[in-house]
Write a protein that holds these residues in place. Structure first.
Motif, PDB file in Angstrom:
ATOM      1  N   GLY A   1     -74.262   2.881  81.594  1.00 58.41           N
ATOM      2  CA  GLY A   1     -73.171   1.853  81.396  1.00 58.41           C
ATOM      3  C   GLY A   1     -72.090   2.002  80.476  1.00 58.41           C
ATOM      4  O   GLY A   1     -72.436   2.575  79.313  1.00 58.41           O
ATOM      5  N   GLY A   2     -70.790   2.061  80.632  1.00 57.31           N
ATOM      6  CA  GLY A   2     -70.002   1.983  79.709  1.00 57.31           C
ATOM      7  C   GLY A   2     -69.360   0.810  78.859  1.00 57.31           C
ATOM      8  O   GLY A   2     -70.170  -0.337  79.112  1.00 57.31           O
ATOM      9  N   LEU A   3     -68.159   0.779  78.856  1.00 57.29           N
ATOM     10  CA  LEU A   3     -67.571  -0.398  78.002  1.00 57.29           C
ATOM     11  C   LEU A   3     -67.490  -1.707  79.206  1.00 57.29           C
ATOM     12  O   LEU A   3     -67.546  -2.996  78.494  1.00 57.29           O
TER      13      LEU A   3
ATOM     14  N   GLY B   1     -78.217  -8.163  73.454  1.00 58.23           N
ATOM     15  CA  GLY B   1     -78.647  -7.439  72.880  1.00 58.23           C
ATOM     16  C   GLY B   1     -78.348  -6.057  73.525  1.00 58.23           C
ATOM     17  O   GLY B   1     -78.499  -4.763  73.122  1.00 58.23           O
ATOM     18  N   MET B   2     -78.391  -6.150  75.016  1.00 64.82           N
ATOM     19  CA  MET B   2     -78.036  -4.826  75.880  1.00 64.82           C
ATOM     20  C   MET B   2     -76.617  -4.567  75.796  1.00 64.82           C
ATOM     21  O   MET B   2     -76.336  -3.160  75.930  1.00 64.82           O
ATOM     22  N   ALA B   3     -75.616  -5.549  75.437  1.00 59.38           N
ATOM     23  CA  ALA B   3     -74.264  -5.179  75.329  1.00 59.38           C
ATOM     24  C   ALA B   3     -73.909  -4.463  73.890  1.00 59.38           C
ATOM     25  O   ALA B   3     -73.192  -3.443  74.008  1.00 59.38           O
ATOM     26  N   ALA B   4     -74.769  -4.753  72.758  1.00 54.86           N
ATOM     27  CA  ALA B   4     -74.262  -4.059  71.504  1.00 54.86           C
ATOM     28  C   ALA B   4     -74.353  -2.595  71.604  1.00 54.86           C
ATOM     29  O   ALA B   4     -73.459  -1.793  71.272  1.00 54.86           O
ATOM     30  N   PRO B   5     -75.416  -1.847  72.140  1.00 56.79           N
ATOM     31  CA  PRO B   5     -75.553  -0.701  71.752  1.00 56.79           C
ATOM     32  C   PRO B   5     -74.350   0.306  72.680  1.00 56.79           C
ATOM     33  O   PRO B   5     -73.787   1.187  72.486  1.00 56.79           O
ATOM     34  N   ARG B   6     -73.968  -0.461  73.910  1.00 60.65           N
ATOM     35  CA  ARG B   6     -72.882   0.178  74.933  1.00 60.65           C
ATOM     36  C   ARG B   6     -71.452   0.137  74.147  1.00 60.65           C
ATOM     37  O   ARG B   6     -70.580   0.832  74.102  1.00 60.65           O
ATOM     38  N   TYR B   7     -71.417  -1.064  73.359  1.00 62.46           N
ATOM     39  CA  TYR B   7     -70.059  -1.065  72.427  1.00 62.46           C
ATOM     40  C   TYR B   7     -70.128   0.066  71.456  1.00 62.46           C
ATOM     41  O   TYR B   7     -69.227   0.684  71.423  1.00 62.46           O
ATOM     42  N   ARG B   8     -71.208   0.147  70.638  1.00 58.88           N
ATOM     43  CA  ARG B   8     -71.170   0.955  69.828  1.00 58.88           C
ATOM     44  C   ARG B   8     -71.262   2.628  70.226  1.00 58.88           C
ATOM     45  O   ARG B   8     -70.537   3.473  69.522  1.00 58.88           O
ATOM     46  N   ARG B   9     -71.751   2.841  71.316  1.00 55.66           N
ATOM     47  CA  ARG B   9     -71.572   3.958  71.854  1.00 55.66           C
ATOM     48  C   ARG B   9     -70.189   4.328  72.281  1.00 55.66           C
ATOM     49  O   ARG B   9     -69.819   5.868  72.213  1.00 55.66           O
TER      50      ARG B   9
ATOM     51  N   GLY C   1     -67.720   3.282  70.605  1.00 54.42           N
ATOM     52  CA  GLY C   1     -66.988   3.567  69.533  1.00 54.42           C
ATOM     53  C   GLY C   1     -65.874   2.085  69.387  1.00 54.42           C
ATOM     54  O   GLY C   1     -65.034   2.273  68.466  1.00 54.42           O
ATOM     55  N   VAL C   2     -66.401   1.217  69.979  1.00 54.21           N
ATOM     56  CA  VAL C   2     -65.403   0.006  70.174  1.00 54.21           C
ATOM     57  C   VAL C   2     -66.122  -0.977  69.051  1.00 54.21           C
ATOM     58  O   VAL C   2     -67.561  -1.092  69.120  1.00 54.21           O
ATOM     59  N   ARG C   3     -65.646  -1.942  68.307  1.00 55.31           N
ATOM     60  CA  ARG C   3     -66.085  -3.037  67.898  1.00 55.31           C
ATOM     61  C   ARG C   3     -66.774  -4.093  68.727  1.00 55.31           C
ATOM     62  O   ARG C   3     -66.087  -4.193  69.837  1.00 55.31           O
ATOM     63  N   ILE C   4     -67.797  -4.438  68.350  1.00 53.35           N
ATOM     64  CA  ILE C   4     -68.718  -5.514  69.368  1.00 53.35           C
ATOM     65  C   ILE C   4     -67.909  -6.855  69.429  1.00 53.35           C
ATOM     66  O   ILE C   4     -67.366  -7.333  68.580  1.00 53.35           O
ATOM     67  N   SER C   5     -68.048  -7.187  70.629  1.00 56.10           N
ATOM     68  CA  SER C   5     -67.213  -8.495  71.135  1.00 56.10           C
ATOM     69  C   SER C   5     -67.721  -9.612  70.329  1.00 56.10           C
ATOM     70  O   SER C   5     -69.179  -9.851  69.995  1.00 56.10           O
ATOM     71  N   TRP C   6     -66.994 -10.502  70.065  1.00 56.97           N
ATOM     72  CA  TRP C   6     -67.649 -11.933  69.398  1.00 56.97           C
ATOM     73  C   TRP C   6     -68.592 -12.511  70.053  1.00 56.97           C
ATOM     74  O   TRP C   6     -69.308 -13.310  69.657  1.00 56.97           O
ATOM     75  N   ALA C   7     -68.491 -12.319  71.593  1.00 58.95           N
ATOM     76  CA  ALA C   7     -69.287 -13.030  72.553  1.00 58.95           C
ATOM     77  C   ALA C   7     -70.836 -12.606  72.387  1.00 58.95           C
ATOM     78  O   ALA C   7     -71.652 -13.325  72.666  1.00 58.95           O
ATOM     79  N   VAL C   8     -71.261 -11.558  71.700  1.00 56.83           N
ATOM     80  CA  VAL C   8     -72.395 -11.065  71.487  1.00 56.83           C
ATOM     81  C   VAL C   8     -73.262 -11.698  70.529  1.00 56.83           C
ATOM     82  O   VAL C   8     -74.198 -12.480  70.614  1.00 56.83           O
ATOM     83  N   PRO C   9     -72.442 -11.823  69.216  1.00 55.60           N
ATOM     84  CA  PRO C   9     -73.361 -12.703  68.087  1.00 55.60           C
ATOM     85  C   PRO C   9     -73.434 -14.149  68.478  1.00 55.60           C
ATOM     86  O   PRO C   9     -74.111 -15.085  68.242  1.00 55.60           O
ATOM     87  N   ALA C  10     -72.142 -14.774  69.384  1.00 56.81           N
ATOM     88  CA  ALA C  10     -72.210 -15.927  69.686  1.00 56.81           C
ATOM     89  C   ALA C  10     -73.478 -16.251  70.840  1.00 56.81           C
ATOM     90  O   ALA C  10     -74.093 -17.279  70.734  1.00 56.81           O
ATOM     91  N   ALA C  11     -73.475 -15.456  71.612  1.00 55.67           N
ATOM     92  CA  ALA C  11     -74.421 -15.539  72.604  1.00 55.67           C
ATOM     93  C   ALA C  11     -76.186 -15.432  71.947  1.00 55.67           C
ATOM     94  O   ALA C  11     -76.863 -16.424  72.172  1.00 55.67           O
ATOM     95  N   MET C  12     -76.087 -14.654  70.798  1.00 57.11           N
ATOM     96  CA  MET C  12     -77.503 -14.657  70.373  1.00 57.11           C
ATOM     97  C   MET C  12     -77.712 -16.036  69.580  1.00 57.11           C
ATOM     98  O   MET C  12     -78.733 -16.431  69.439  1.00 57.11           O
ATOM     99  N   VAL C  13     -76.660 -16.479  68.738  1.00 51.69           N
ATOM    100  CA  VAL C  13     -76.818 -17.848  68.235  1.00 51.69           C
ATOM    101  C   VAL C  13     -77.118 -18.793  69.126  1.00 51.69           C
ATOM    102  O   VAL C  13     -77.984 -19.641  68.698  1.00 51.69           O
TER     103      VAL C  13
END
Length: 139
Positions: free
Chosen positions: A23-25, A73-81, A83-95
């Motif tokens: 999976g990509g971006l 948590g499955m989205a974060a490594p795909r953003y990092r791979r 080379g893009v900044r992680i979306s604000w939706a990822v930490p918001a979803a975790m919270v």
């Protein structure tokens, strides 16, 4: 960090995959937004669901919150791979998923305490309704 490989326009790889087939971006964005909606839903269910004294319902709600955290948590490594900044939706979803778990845990404690006669502050729809009197039997 190495630059992400430029994709050949003739490459038939769909948008949700990349050269490694994980999976990509596009998939990262799908996971991030799906997790955000799951987190909002889990928190809404945790606060507004009529538990009616059933402690098992709190376990399901905590499970939905956990799934929201997991998908984010499955989205974060795909953003990092990519080379893009992680979306604000990822930490918001975790919270939001974490809050749903905390509310479900508190609801569980409220229900267990109520079964022992201890009343904790909670919405009325979390606790069982008082048993109606049988018809014809004075109370």
């Amino acid at each position: 960090m190495s630059e992400p490989a430029e994709q050949d326009p003739r490459d038939p790889t769909p948008w949700w995959q990349d050269q490694t087939d994980v999976g990509g971006l596009g998939m990262a964005r799908l996971f991030a937004w799906a997790a955000l909606f799951m987190g909002v839903g889990a928190l809404g269910i945790a606060v507004f669901a009529p538990l009616e004294g059933d402690a098992l319902r709190t376990v399901w709600i905590a499970g939905f919150g956990t799934v929201a955290i997991w998908v984010a948590g499955m989205a974060a490594p795909r953003y990092r791979r990519e080379g893009v900044r992680i979306s604000w939706a990822v930490p918001a979803a975790m919270v939001l998923g974490g809050l749903a778990i905390l509310v479900a845990a508190y609801a569980f404690v409220v229900i267990v305490a109520a079964s022992g006669g201890v009343e904790l502050p909670a919405p009325e729809h979390w606790l069982p309704a008082s048993a109606p009197a049988r018809p014809g039997v004075p109370t």
